[in-house]
Design an enzyme around this catalytic site. Structure first.
Site, short mmCIF file in Angstrom:
data_model
loop_
_atom_site.label_atom_id
_atom_site.label_comp_id
_atom_site.label_asym_id
_atom_site.label_seq_id
_atom_site.Cartn_x
_atom_site.Cartn_y
_atom_site.Cartn_z
N ASP A 1 -11.30 -3.76 3.33
CA ASP A 1 -11.07 -5.20 3.17
C ASP A 1 -11.70 -6.00 4.31
OD1 ASP A 1 -9.69 -4.85 0.83
OD2 ASP A 1 -7.70 -5.03 1.73
N ARG B 1 -6.91 5.27 -2.09
CA ARG B 1 -5.55 5.81 -1.96
C ARG B 1 -4.62 5.13 -2.94
NH1 ARG B 1 -3.19 5.96 3.97
NH2 ARG B 1 -3.15 3.72 3.65
#
Ligand code: PRP
Ligand code: URA
Length: 206
Positions: free
Chosen positions: A200, A101
């Site tokens: 992450d 994104r």
């Protein structure tokens, strides 16, 4: 069709997944366990064909999957769901699609696409833990439809209402299987309460 699983094992595992203290190793294990439970439900309507085998004692008229399944993990976060899916459907093909994104526009940018030349599966399972604005899911299914995919299912873990609305509007025939429908997106497009950034947290890059 939106299916939010209410399975108690999912509720418990999802709580540990959301916990900010859960380290990447445990996070990855939980993603895989949750994916297994969700895929069990998401594949409940796969058609079967007759398949005859012999037990050590007698012939047995059994079953096998009638259709070739394509697994479509959306990089990076979808990677964590692939091994679980392959453990359930070892003959499935795996087609990777890479999207990230844009932090400013929140629009998906495609950077990798490893689809075979022709549509070789009857049903595609899109694997991506997070359905936030829905941009990545819609873009992935747009790619699959252009390529010739006939039946597509979306298997995620957490969704925001905004993402469910966007995906349902763009691809109304695609069933959405998730473990939780959360409250909303924050101003940066993150799901609340959510779990933070799924990529992450899996790969320790936060
Ligand atoms: C995450 C997630 C989805 C996307 C969802 O990926 O895995 O693909 O965001 O957001 P959306 O519904 O608003 O499109 P991200 O872009 O963070 O990339 P990463 O998996 O490589 O970290
Ligand atoms: N992508 C994530 O990994 N988490 C969110 O909350 C939204 C998009």
């Amino acid at each position: 069709m939106l299916k939010v699983s209410g399975h108690p094992l999912l509720r418990e595992k999802l709580t540990r997944l959301r916990d900010e203290r859960t380290p990447p190793r445990d996070f990855r294990a939980l993603v895989a366990e949750i994916a297994t439970l969700l895929l069990y439900e998401a594949t409940a309507d796969l058609p079967l064909a007759d398949h005859e085998v012999r037990t050590p004692l007698a012939p047995y008229r059994g079953s096998r999957l009638a259709e070739q399944v394509g697994l479509v993990p959306v990089l990076r976060a979808g990677i964590g769901m692939v091994e679980a899916a392959l453990a359930l459907i070892p003959e499935a093909q795996v087609w990777h699609i890479g999207l990230f994104r844009d932090e400013r526009t929140l629009r998906p940018i495609e950077y990798y696409n490893r689809l075979p030349a022709g549509a070789t599966a009857q049903v595609c399972l899109v694997l991506d833990p997070m359905l936030a604005t829905g941009g990545s899911a819609v873009a992935t299914i747009d790619i699959l439809k252009r390529w010739g995919a006939k039946r597509v299912k979306y298997v995620g873990i957490i969704a925001a209402p905004e993402g469910v609305a966007a995906l349902s509007a763009a691809h109304p025939a695609v069933p959405i299987h998730i473990a939780a429908l959360d409250e909303r997106l924050n101003e940066k497009g993150y799901i609340l309460p959510g779990l933070g950034d799924a990529g992450d947290r899996q790969f320790g890059t936060g």
